[in-house]
Write an enzyme that holds these catalytic residues in place. Sequence first.
Site, PDB file in Angstrom:
ATOM      1  CG  ASN A   1      -2.001  -1.095   1.057  1.00 13.11           C
ATOM      2  OD1 ASN A   1      -2.136  -1.734   0.012  1.00 13.11           O
ATOM      3  ND2 ASN A   1      -2.728  -1.329   2.121  1.00 13.11           N
TER       4      ASN A   1
ATOM      5  CG  ASP B   1      -2.245  -8.460  -6.481  1.00 14.99           C
ATOM      6  OD1 ASP B   1      -1.425  -7.552  -6.232  1.00 14.99           O
ATOM      7  OD2 ASP B   1      -3.309  -8.585  -5.860  1.00 14.99           O
TER       8      ASP B   1
ATOM      9  CG  ASN C   1      -5.748  -0.039  -1.076  1.00 14.87           C
ATOM     10  OD1 ASN C   1      -6.520   0.797  -1.538  1.00 14.87           O
ATOM     11  ND2 ASN C   1      -6.107  -0.892  -0.146  1.00 14.87           N
TER      12      ASN C   1
END
Length: 186
Positions: free
Chosen positions: A66, A91, A112
């Site tokens: 993140n 991903d 994120n």
Amino acid sequence: MKYLIAGLGNIGPEYAFTRHNAGFMVLDRLAAQHDFKFSFEKLAFVAEWKYKGRHIYFIKPTTYMNLSGKSIRYYMDQYKVQAENTLTIVDELQLPFGTLRIKPKGSHGGHNGLKNIEEIIGTTEYPRLRFGIGNNFPRGRQVDYVLKPFSNEEMAELPIILDKAGDMVTSFCTLGIQATMNNYNQ
């Protein structure tokens, strides 16, 4: 020509073969095949590879998923690599497992890691290679799914998918984004 390839993931053995670490896995596979090594440096594990006249820098951010933008920005500046020559491997829940898709730009799509990169580098116009992990999880269990290891069936298929992703990375660096999209997007 200089390129920065950022494989996204989370550091630590507990995340090693999780779906969220697909980016790390692609870079580890490339390193094993082409005999370059990662070393721990500021904000990332870093490797360097000279290939067909290109200077390619690889990073696996140690900032956790993140906060990936901090590491990518640092190395873009450090190596003086423009956004269009920076490929992020991430991903992707919206693609079936094993599907690979490379794009020159796009939105974060709720991811994120990509969201943080956009905030830090100030643009959505940077290439990304999306690694399909599927979305076979019950409602509200997304975090558990992405942080869970690939299934045994998926693990058996991973070497072929990782090899193809590695081919896409080298194609991006030698032939460019458009030719790579034409040759590899499914």
